[in-house]
Design an enzyme around this catalytic site. Structure first.
Site, PDB file in Angstrom:
ATOM      1  N   GLY A 118       0.827  -1.200   0.000  1.00 13.30           N
ATOM      2  CA  GLY A 118       0.000   0.000   0.000  1.00 13.30           C
ATOM      3  C   GLY A 118       0.858   1.244   0.000  1.00 13.30           C
ATOM      4  N   HIS A 119       1.900   1.231  -0.830  1.00 11.91           N
ATOM      5  CA  HIS A 119       2.759   2.404  -0.966  1.00 11.91           C
ATOM      6  C   HIS A 119       3.591   2.254  -2.236  1.00 11.91           C
ATOM      7  CE1 HIS A 119       5.358  -0.405   1.442  1.00 11.91           C
ATOM      8  NE2 HIS A 119       6.158  -0.136   0.433  1.00 11.91           N
ATOM      9  N   ALA A 120       4.311   3.316  -2.575  1.00 13.12           N
ATOM     10  CA  ALA A 120       5.289   3.277  -3.666  1.00 13.12           C
ATOM     11  C   ALA A 120       6.633   3.729  -3.107  1.00 13.12           C
ATOM     12  CB  ALA A 120       4.854   4.203  -4.799  1.00 13.12           C
ATOM     13  N   HIS A 121       7.691   3.430  -3.863  1.00 18.53           N
ATOM     14  CA  HIS A 121       9.026   3.940  -3.526  1.00 18.53           C
ATOM     15  C   HIS A 121       9.517   4.816  -4.658  1.00 18.53           C
ATOM     16  CE1 HIS A 121       9.794   1.659   0.115  1.00 18.53           C
ATOM     17  NE2 HIS A 121       9.182   0.636  -0.461  1.00 18.53           N
TER      18      HIS A 121
ATOM     19  N   ARG B 202       2.377  -0.673  -4.931  1.00 15.11           N
ATOM     20  CA  ARG B 202       2.265  -2.131  -4.772  1.00 15.11           C
ATOM     21  C   ARG B 202       1.416  -2.486  -3.561  1.00 15.11           C
ATOM     22  NH1 ARG B 202       7.559  -2.202  -3.413  1.00 15.11           N
ATOM     23  NH2 ARG B 202       7.647  -0.596  -5.019  1.00 15.11           N
TER      24      ARG B 202
END
Ligand code: TYD
Length: 138
Positions: A55-58, A102
């Site tokens: 539940g985040h992106a980089h 993701r």
């Protein structure tokens, strides 16, 4: 990295040394096994059934995600296209490029999600809000 897409990600097959007493898979920093040097390794386990991780992106982090045991799904999203990959073999790994949202779910009981990462932990590399992610990609 803003311009990456889900099609830049791939499932790679790692080498597997077979023997009658079990198998072993090795990943080294040798510019050959995977396209980055590993600065950090962590693993997720005891994820309760029905729960979701990620539940985040980089912004910059590259990762290799491996189902070291059991299975789970990785949903990748570049703001335009969504793609779901099921991981269920310890000798396969999903290479995740930077700049993708993701979510990981459908963890089987006892599964272990092993992650090899290109950088040390850095909270400022995370985008944790989906609207912020979409603005970043625009
Ligand atoms: P996070 O990456 O948000 O978990 P997931 O993507 O698996 O849902 O990390 C969860 C917490 O763990 C977060 O508060 C920070 C901490 N953490 C570290 O301290 N170091 C690390 O290398 C990682 C991956 C997480």
């Amino acid at each position: 990295m803003k311009n990456t897409t889900v099609y830049n990600c791939s499932v790679i097959e790692m080498d597997k040394h077979h023997s009658d007493v079990g198998n072993i898979t090795v990943i080294e920093n040798n510019n050959k096994d995977i396209p980055f040097d590993v600065q950090r390794t962590y693993y997720l386990y005891d994820v309760p059934g029905g729960e979701e991780r990620g539940g985040h992106a980089h912004r910059e982090l590259q990762q290799l995600i491996v189902a070291a045991s059991g299975s789970f799904d990785v949903m990748l999203d570049d703001g335009n296209v969504k793609r779901t990959v099921t991981l269920n073999r310890p000798y396969q790994g999903l290479l995740v490029v930077p700049g993708l949202w993701r979510e990981l779910n459908n963890f089987s009981s006892g599964s272990v999600c092993l992650v090899l990462a290109s950088h040390k932990y850095n909270e400022t590399d995370y985008i944790r809000n989906y609207e912020d992610f979409l603005s970043y990609k625009r």
